[in-house]
Design a protein around this motif. Sequence first.
Motif, short mmCIF file in Angstrom:
data_model
loop_
_atom_site.label_atom_id
_atom_site.label_comp_id
_atom_site.label_asym_id
_atom_site.label_seq_id
_atom_site.Cartn_x
_atom_site.Cartn_y
_atom_site.Cartn_z
N PHE A 1 0.83 -1.20 0.00
CA PHE A 1 0.00 0.00 0.00
C PHE A 1 0.87 1.24 0.00
O PHE A 1 0.63 2.20 -0.71
CB PHE A 1 -0.89 0.03 1.25
CG PHE A 1 -2.01 -0.97 1.23
CD1 PHE A 1 -2.47 -1.49 0.04
CD2 PHE A 1 -2.58 -1.40 2.42
CE1 PHE A 1 -3.52 -2.41 0.03
CE2 PHE A 1 -3.61 -2.31 2.42
CZ PHE A 1 -4.08 -2.82 1.23
N GLU A 2 1.91 1.22 0.86
CA GLU A 2 2.73 2.41 1.04
C GLU A 2 3.50 2.77 -0.22
O GLU A 2 3.81 3.93 -0.47
CB GLU A 2 3.71 2.18 2.19
CG GLU A 2 2.99 2.03 3.54
CD GLU A 2 3.88 1.47 4.61
OE1 GLU A 2 5.11 1.37 4.34
OE2 GLU A 2 3.41 1.13 5.70
N SER A 3 3.83 1.78 -1.03
CA SER A 3 4.65 2.05 -2.19
C SER A 3 3.83 2.48 -3.41
O SER A 3 4.38 2.95 -4.39
CB SER A 3 5.46 0.80 -2.56
OG SER A 3 4.59 -0.26 -2.91
N GLY A 4 2.52 2.31 -3.36
CA GLY A 4 1.69 2.62 -4.51
C GLY A 4 1.06 3.98 -4.43
O GLY A 4 1.03 4.62 -3.40
N LEU A 5 0.55 4.43 -5.57
CA LEU A 5 -0.19 5.70 -5.61
C LEU A 5 -1.65 5.40 -5.34
O LEU A 5 -2.22 4.50 -5.96
CB LEU A 5 -0.02 6.35 -6.99
CG LEU A 5 1.39 6.80 -7.34
CD1 LEU A 5 1.42 7.32 -8.77
CD2 LEU A 5 1.88 7.87 -6.38
N ILE B 1 0.82 4.19 7.66
CA ILE B 1 1.79 5.27 7.89
C ILE B 1 3.12 4.80 7.31
O ILE B 1 3.83 4.01 7.93
CB ILE B 1 1.92 5.61 9.38
CG1 ILE B 1 0.56 6.02 9.94
CG2 ILE B 1 2.94 6.72 9.60
CD1 ILE B 1 0.56 6.34 11.41
N PRO B 2 3.46 5.24 6.11
CA PRO B 2 4.68 4.77 5.45
C PRO B 2 5.91 5.03 6.30
O PRO B 2 6.00 6.06 7.00
CB PRO B 2 4.71 5.59 4.14
CG PRO B 2 3.29 6.00 3.92
CD PRO B 2 2.71 6.20 5.29
N GLY C 1 9.44 6.29 7.29
CA GLY C 1 10.16 7.48 6.88
C GLY C 1 9.32 8.73 6.88
O GLY C 1 9.81 9.82 6.56
N THR C 2 8.02 8.60 7.23
CA THR C 2 7.14 9.78 7.30
C THR C 2 6.13 9.56 8.41
O THR C 2 5.94 8.43 8.89
CB THR C 2 6.40 10.01 5.97
OG1 THR C 2 5.58 11.17 6.08
CG2 THR C 2 5.53 8.82 5.61
N TYR C 3 5.48 10.64 8.84
CA TYR C 3 4.43 10.53 9.85
C TYR C 3 3.07 10.92 9.26
O TYR C 3 2.10 11.07 9.99
CB TYR C 3 4.76 11.43 11.05
CG TYR C 3 6.06 11.08 11.70
CD1 TYR C 3 6.24 9.87 12.34
CD2 TYR C 3 7.16 11.95 11.64
CE1 TYR C 3 7.44 9.53 12.92
CE2 TYR C 3 8.37 11.62 12.22
CZ TYR C 3 8.51 10.40 12.85
OH TYR C 3 9.71 10.07 13.42
N VAL C 4 3.03 11.06 7.95
CA VAL C 4 1.78 11.42 7.27
C VAL C 4 1.06 10.14 6.86
O VAL C 4 1.59 9.35 6.08
CB VAL C 4 2.05 12.29 6.02
CG1 VAL C 4 0.74 12.61 5.31
CG2 VAL C 4 2.78 13.57 6.42
N PRO C 5 -0.14 9.89 7.37
CA PRO C 5 -0.86 8.67 7.02
C PRO C 5 -1.43 8.73 5.61
O PRO C 5 -1.67 9.82 5.06
CB PRO C 5 -1.99 8.62 8.05
CG PRO C 5 -2.24 10.05 8.38
CD PRO C 5 -0.90 10.74 8.30
N VAL C 6 -1.63 7.57 5.03
CA VAL C 6 -2.33 7.46 3.75
C VAL C 6 -3.55 6.57 3.97
O VAL C 6 -3.53 5.65 4.78
CB VAL C 6 -1.43 6.89 2.64
CG1 VAL C 6 -0.33 7.84 2.28
CG2 VAL C 6 -0.85 5.53 3.03
N PHE C 7 -4.61 6.86 3.25
CA PHE C 7 -5.85 6.09 3.34
C PHE C 7 -6.00 5.32 2.03
O PHE C 7 -6.11 5.91 0.97
CB PHE C 7 -7.05 7.02 3.56
CG PHE C 7 -6.97 7.78 4.85
CD1 PHE C 7 -6.23 8.95 4.94
CD2 PHE C 7 -7.61 7.32 5.98
CE1 PHE C 7 -6.15 9.65 6.14
CE2 PHE C 7 -7.55 8.02 7.18
CZ PHE C 7 -6.81 9.18 7.25
N VAL C 8 -5.97 4.00 2.14
CA VAL C 8 -5.88 3.17 0.94
C VAL C 8 -7.02 2.15 0.90
O VAL C 8 -7.46 1.63 1.93
CB VAL C 8 -4.53 2.42 0.87
CG1 VAL C 8 -3.39 3.39 0.63
CG2 VAL C 8 -4.28 1.63 2.13
N LEU C 9 -7.50 1.89 -0.32
CA LEU C 9 -8.53 0.88 -0.50
C LEU C 9 -7.90 -0.50 -0.42
O LEU C 9 -6.86 -0.76 -1.02
CB LEU C 9 -9.20 1.05 -1.86
CG LEU C 9 -10.04 2.34 -2.02
CD1 LEU C 9 -10.43 2.52 -3.48
CD2 LEU C 9 -11.27 2.29 -1.14
N ALA C 10 -8.53 -1.40 0.32
CA ALA C 10 -8.01 -2.76 0.48
C ALA C 10 -8.63 -3.69 -0.55
O ALA C 10 -8.89 -4.86 -0.27
CB ALA C 10 -8.31 -3.26 1.89
#
Length: 442
Positions: free
Chosen positions: A14-18, A117-118, A120-129
């Motif tokens: 998830f973290e590596s994708g757009l 939360i990838p 190297g960063t503290y900014v969360p991403v919201f991803v579809l599972a």
Amino acid sequence: MNAVTQEQEKNSMFESGLTPPQPREACLDALARVLASQTFAKSARLSSFLRHVCVTTVEGQAVVLCEQHIGVAVFGRPEHFNPADDTIVRTTARLLRQRLAQYYAEEGNADALRIAIPRGTYVPVFVLATAMPSPTAEEPALPLELSVAATSPKSAPVLRDRRLTLGIAALVVVIVVVVLAGATAWLGQRGPSGVTTFWTALLPADRDALLVVSDAGLVLYQLETRSQVSLEAYAAKRVGEPLVPPDLGHAEHFRARRYTGMSSVQLAAELGKRAIAAPQRLHLRFARDLQLGDLKRANVILLGVAQANPWWALYRSQLDFHIDWNPQQPDQFLILNDHPRSGEALGYAFKIDDPQRRGFATIAYTRGLGGDGHALLIGGTTSAGTEAAIEFLVDPARLAPLLKQASLADGSVGSFEILLQCVLQANGSTDVRILGFHLHQS
């Protein structure tokens, strides 16, 4: 490979994708599910960390999420603290990633929208599972033999055609997923959330809204005179008239004091951010300068309990929760619950020097005095309690689930009350717990 390890690998993907942007309400719902889970139930530190970074990101302020900011905002570190010497943010972030992986491997396995939360960063991403589509009966997966036969010149055209077909199908699937996600985000932005509906009704474009700030001078006057000023005397500007002549100095001293608390500044700033429909219709009014007619013509946000804002008495009959002060015992308050629900207490006693460092606060959203408007009342036993109530009110992750319960058939938000207990922690943060939540017929 255990389930948690598999989930960690999935999160890494998830973290590596757009990922396409997700609707604000969906992101807050995803956060609320995580915070309400058993996985996070006994971890206040991880919950506070996750709530802060998610809400900050959803509010469009992700740029501030650095180690220094989180240390100050979440863990109460001083502004000048050195992250190189104090690694609490990095350590907690690592534990948070592990706990999120555990949650999505177990309780949250069916969650459609997930938080990552990838590293190297503290900014969360919201991803579809959303899982990748499985091969269908009409288009079976390539057998191993065919993969090996790819070295044969005779089989190469067949393999290329099949790979081209699969590639085009995969591309179509990706395009459909992205378009659907984008459409969902667009509809989510167009369709108002419960939080948006609430603030739009309170701060509309076609009606004035008054923020009536508390009168700290009145509190000092009542403490000095061991008396309680009625709304009638306060509204008529007759404070001090019943006193005997030697005590008139107290009244004159009171009239010279026009103080309010920092919580008034805090709330004014927050309301200013939300009065986007008509900023010019939000007005600030000192409690001592208010007239009864003002409350009938406008929506009102009343700050401070009756001791600091006597106008509260006008709404008492509409409310269940009350914070009453006894002038003969000036260091004590009694928090009353007129209609306790199952599991609720009839009341709570509070002392300024409470050894448990507790406080109480109430938030009430009710009908305006004119019958066609709204009133929001916020007050606490101390300034810290009032500030905790304001922070609760402006936190979408905390407020949204309650507003959902208060939603009416027409999509508007009905009348409700919240009773909060606020406990000051050793690190300077405040732990807030809901003691009561009442819905009323509007």
